[in-house]
Each structure stands twice: as C-alpha cells, then as structure tokens.
Design an enzyme around this catalytic site. Structure first.
Site, PDB file in Angstrom:
ATOM      1  N   GLU A  46      19.911 -12.444 -20.025  1.00  0.00           N
ATOM      2  CA  GLU A  46      20.320 -13.202 -21.206  1.00  0.00           C
ATOM      3  C   GLU A  46      21.840 -13.424 -21.218  1.00  0.00           C
ATOM      4  O   GLU A  46      22.318 -14.524 -21.517  1.00  0.00           O
ATOM      5  CB  GLU A  46      19.911 -12.458 -22.490  1.00  0.00           C
ATOM      6  CG  GLU A  46      18.415 -12.236 -22.612  1.00  0.00           C
ATOM      7  CD  GLU A  46      17.945 -10.894 -22.060  1.00  0.00           C
ATOM      8  OE1 GLU A  46      17.055 -10.287 -22.665  1.00  0.00           O
ATOM      9  OE2 GLU A  46      18.489 -10.459 -21.011  1.00  0.00           O
ATOM     10  N   CYS A  72      16.402  -6.237 -24.555  1.00  0.00           N
ATOM     11  CA  CYS A  72      16.593  -4.809 -24.851  1.00  0.00           C
ATOM     12  C   CYS A  72      17.318  -4.628 -26.178  1.00  0.00           C
ATOM     13  O   CYS A  72      18.151  -5.443 -26.579  1.00  0.00           O
ATOM     14  CB  CYS A  72      17.356  -4.125 -23.717  1.00  0.00           C
ATOM     15  SG  CYS A  72      19.028  -4.764 -23.464  1.00  0.00           S
ATOM     16  N   SER A 166      -0.970  -2.387  19.647  1.00  0.00           N
ATOM     17  CA  SER A 166      -1.103  -3.171  18.420  1.00  0.00           C
ATOM     18  C   SER A 166      -0.086  -4.305  18.319  1.00  0.00           C
ATOM     19  O   SER A 166       0.024  -4.949  17.283  1.00  0.00           O
ATOM     20  CB  SER A 166      -0.925  -2.246  17.203  1.00  0.00           C
ATOM     21  OG  SER A 166       0.359  -1.629  17.226  1.00  0.00           O
ATOM     22  N   THR A 194       3.285   7.296  13.814  1.00  0.00           N
ATOM     23  CA  THR A 194       3.901   5.976  13.950  1.00  0.00           C
ATOM     24  C   THR A 194       5.338   6.101  14.455  1.00  0.00           C
ATOM     25  O   THR A 194       5.779   5.324  15.308  1.00  0.00           O
ATOM     26  CB  THR A 194       3.881   5.237  12.586  1.00  0.00           C
ATOM     27  OG1 THR A 194       2.522   5.011  12.204  1.00  0.00           O
ATOM     28  CG2 THR A 194       4.603   3.900  12.659  1.00  0.00           C
ATOM     29  N   LEU A 202      12.203   0.334  10.439  1.00  0.00           N
ATOM     30  CA  LEU A 202      11.845   0.255   9.015  1.00  0.00           C
ATOM     31  C   LEU A 202      12.933  -0.417   8.179  1.00  0.00           C
ATOM     32  O   LEU A 202      13.179  -0.046   7.032  1.00  0.00           O
ATOM     33  CB  LEU A 202      11.518   1.649   8.444  1.00  0.00           C
ATOM     34  CG  LEU A 202      10.338   2.381   9.099  1.00  0.00           C
ATOM     35  CD1 LEU A 202      10.060   3.689   8.380  1.00  0.00           C
ATOM     36  CD2 LEU A 202       9.081   1.514   9.119  1.00  0.00           C
ATOM     37  N   ARG A 205      14.127  -7.513   7.991  1.00  0.00           N
ATOM     38  CA  ARG A 205      14.688  -8.552   8.844  1.00  0.00           C
ATOM     39  C   ARG A 205      14.405  -9.928   8.228  1.00  0.00           C
ATOM     40  O   ARG A 205      13.431 -10.594   8.551  1.00  0.00           O
ATOM     41  CB  ARG A 205      14.114  -8.447  10.265  1.00  0.00           C
ATOM     42  CG  ARG A 205      14.539  -7.159  10.958  1.00  0.00           C
ATOM     43  CD  ARG A 205      14.100  -7.068  12.397  1.00  0.00           C
ATOM     44  NE  ARG A 205      12.702  -6.752  12.560  1.00  0.00           N
ATOM     45  CZ  ARG A 205      12.181  -5.521  12.463  1.00  0.00           C
ATOM     46  NH1 ARG A 205      12.970  -4.501  12.163  1.00  0.00           N
ATOM     47  NH2 ARG A 205      10.900  -5.314  12.653  1.00  0.00           N
ATOM     48  N   GLY A 293      -0.682   4.278   9.891  1.00  0.00           N
ATOM     49  CA  GLY A 293      -1.907   3.913  10.598  1.00  0.00           C
ATOM     50  C   GLY A 293      -3.146   4.217   9.774  1.00  0.00           C
ATOM     51  O   GLY A 293      -3.077   4.425   8.561  1.00  0.00           O
ATOM     52  N   SER A 299      -5.760   8.837   3.959  1.00  0.00           N
ATOM     53  CA  SER A 299      -5.226   9.922   3.119  1.00  0.00           C
ATOM     54  C   SER A 299      -4.707   9.379   1.788  1.00  0.00           C
ATOM     55  O   SER A 299      -4.939   9.977   0.730  1.00  0.00           O
ATOM     56  CB  SER A 299      -4.087  10.651   3.849  1.00  0.00           C
ATOM     57  OG  SER A 299      -4.572  11.317   4.981  1.00  0.00           O
TER      58      SER A 299
END
Length: 360
Positions: A46, A72, A166, A194, A202, A205, A293, A299
C-alpha cells in the site's frame, strides 16, 4: 485486483517470512499508483502504491485501493500500520482479496477502516490470493512450514532407470519450472543418498536476481562429505541427523555455515520428519520443497508433513524395473490410499505438471 496479484508475484522468494502483497490505486476510472511488497523490512504494498502516486503528483483523496491482502493494523519492528496511512490519505473505498490469517490482524484492519467511514469489500479473486500466500497462511497460523513434494517422472511413473540413471527425465523447459518452484521457497530438502549420488548444488538457476533457498539434508548417520557442492555454494545449510558421534566433523560443518539438528530416528534410521518441520519453523523456514528420491518421498507422505504435490511427467517409458516415484507406503487397500484434491494440470510442450493438495 488481477493486476495487484500480478504485482505481488514479482517478489516471489524475496518477502519471507512476510506475505506477497500487491496494491493498485484507481481514481476516476484510471490507475494512478501501483506497488508491491519487495522484501521483508521494506515498505508494504500500500505504501509503495502511495509513493508511486505521489511521484506522478496524483491526489489520493477519494481514490479506491485494490490490495491482495487485508491491510495491517499492528506495528511490527520495521513497518508502521498501513491502515493508519490509508485513513490519512483519505482513501474512500478499499477492495481486499483476502483477510490476513495473522491473528494480530485477521479482520481488525477491515474493522478499523470501516470505523473511519471507508467502504470495504472483501473476497475479490480470493482463491487466487489464498494460493499465492498458502505458505504464509500455514506458517503464521501453525508455526510450521508449508511443504511441497516435487517429483519428475516418466509417463509410467519412474524417476530413474533400473541403473539409477535419471538425467535427464525432464526437458530444459520443465527444469526451468522446477527452478521457479525453488525460487518460491525458503528451503529445499533432499536425502543423503541424493547428495552422495548427484552432489547437487540446490541453487536457483533463473535469469532474474534471486535469493537461494536453504539446503536441508536428511542425514541420520552424518555421511555428508565436507566438500559437497551445497556446503560450498550456500552460506547456510541445515543438516538433520540422529547421530551423536563425529564431533570433529560437526565442528567442520558448523564452520561451513551448517546448522545441525539432532532428531529422533526409528529402528531403520528414518528421522522423525514431524519433529523436523516443527524445528524448521522455529528456525524461520516458512516453506520447504522436497526433492528427494522415492524413499524420502515415501517417508514424507507417511509422516503426514506434505501439504502439496507437484509432479512432472515426461513423454518417456522405462518399464517396471525402473525406480518408482514413491517408495513403500504400506497401504493395503485402495480405500486407505492417500487422496489428492484440487487438481490442476498444466501442459508444458509435451510434458505435464500436475499439482494438488493432500486430503486430510
């Protein structure tokens, strides 16, 4: 409001732990100002819109404000309440996409505006606004991060050939979409397998300037190599482990910017992921993208921490001996299967991106 939402998206990956917010000012049917919240600590949307209007020497008295989130009404350490400024500027009407889920606001901003004789309408493009800030909404109400499980697979649901190869299932275009996902979150989670197999960076890009999400590694036995790419590229990382050993290695990891989180593990060495997300929330992580993976995916789903899935499917087939997207879940009947709701399908050339939310 559509323009306000588009403006808000410009700051994806930059405002955490604050929400994404855009604002547009209209007077006599013309846009006289616009802005968005660019980064935590900087002026809210705002205020940016008011500044933009002032530059053009537009009078704000009697103008209409479109804003993607309820203004807010509480003062934090860095920014004053936007409601007060809206009243001071003599705005006559405010359109709000969604109420602020923050308990400190949650309808109080609307009440204060109405008490000052400002007309307020809530719910314009509400669903789009809620999707834009789904991570903020969960974090501000539960203290836990919003968790997305991302997988890239072949048409027959395999994330790798039987050899483990992969690269690359998805096209460069699909991988760009994946990096856009990374750009939106605070943390990217992978399993130690991994890290050992691919040594991933990680990072994000993309062409535009961005901040990197924090790498989060599930490593119960603390096997992560000291020279891992993610440790050298990122100033900060989080390693979740159950190991109480290797004090020298821990010291080296800490010196490389790693935070070591000690968690409980079951007899198979699998870490308690419910405990992990609580700990991540306390470390200010509002959203997490899981890129592990099939074992990590299983999990995460079994533990119930996943809020949303994003699955990419490439026009390839590798057969039953390939590695499945998701490992064992122990589901004995279809009735007990995990269900996904609010499905959205996006075609990316010859590939598909399927998004949905876990039914609770």
């Amino acid at each position: 409001m559509s323009l306000a939402l588009k403006l808000a998206k410009k700051a994806e990956g930059m405002t955490s732990p604050n929400p994404l917010v855009g604002a547009v000012l209209v007077k006599h049917g013309k846009i006289i100002g616009q802005g968005y919240h660019k980064k935590a600590g900087l002026p809210h949307a705002e205020i940016e819109a008011f500044k933009n209007a002032d530059k053009k020497r537009n009078s704000l008295k009697g103008a209409t404000l479109y804003v993607t989130l309820e203004p807010c009404c509480h003062k934090d350490k860095r920014t004053p309440p936007c409601v007060n400024t809206i009243i001071e500027k003599q705005i006559s009407k405010v359109f709000v996409a969604m109420l602020d889920p923050n308990p400190k606001v949650s309808g109080n901003g609307i009440k204060k505006l109405r008490k000052s004789a400002i007309e307020v309408e809530v719910g314009i493009l509400e669903e789009k606004a809620k999707e834009l800030n789904e991570a903020f909404s969960k974090y501000i109400t539960t203290g836990k991060p919003f968790v997305i499980l991302k997988l890239a697979a072949t048409m027959d649901g395999k994330i790798a050939a039987y050899t483990g190869d992969s690269k690359w299932i998805g096209s460069p275009t699909q991988r760009k979409y994946a990096h856009q996902l990374r750009n939106k979150v605070d943390g990217v989670m992978v399993g130690i397998e991994t890290v050992l197999k691919d040594n991933p960076s990680l990072n994000v890009r993309l062409d535009k300037k961005t901040s990197y999400p924090v790498p989060i590694v599930l490593d119960s036995k603390l096997r992560i190599p000291i020279d891992s790419n993610l440790l050298s590229i990122h100033e900060h990382s989080i390693i979740a482990t159950s190991s109480k050993s290797y004090p020298r290695k821990k010291e080296k990891l800490i010196n490389l910017g790693a935070t070591i989180l000690h968690l409980k593990a079951d007899k198979n060495g699998k870490l308690n992921l419910k405990e992990l997300v609580k700990r991540l929330g306390k470390h200010g992580i509002t959203s997490v993208l899981i890129e592990g993976g099939s074992k990590v995916a299983a999990s995460a789903l079994k533990s119930g921490i996943v809020d949303k899935v994003v699955f990419f499917y490439a026009p390839k087939i590798v057969g039953s001996e390939g590695i499945s997207m998701i490992g064992e879940l122990g589901i004995s009947t279809i009735k007990k299967s995990l269900e996904i709701k609010d499905i959205k399908i996006t075609k990316i050339k010859d590939e598909f991106m399927i998004e949905g939310y876990l039914k609770r």
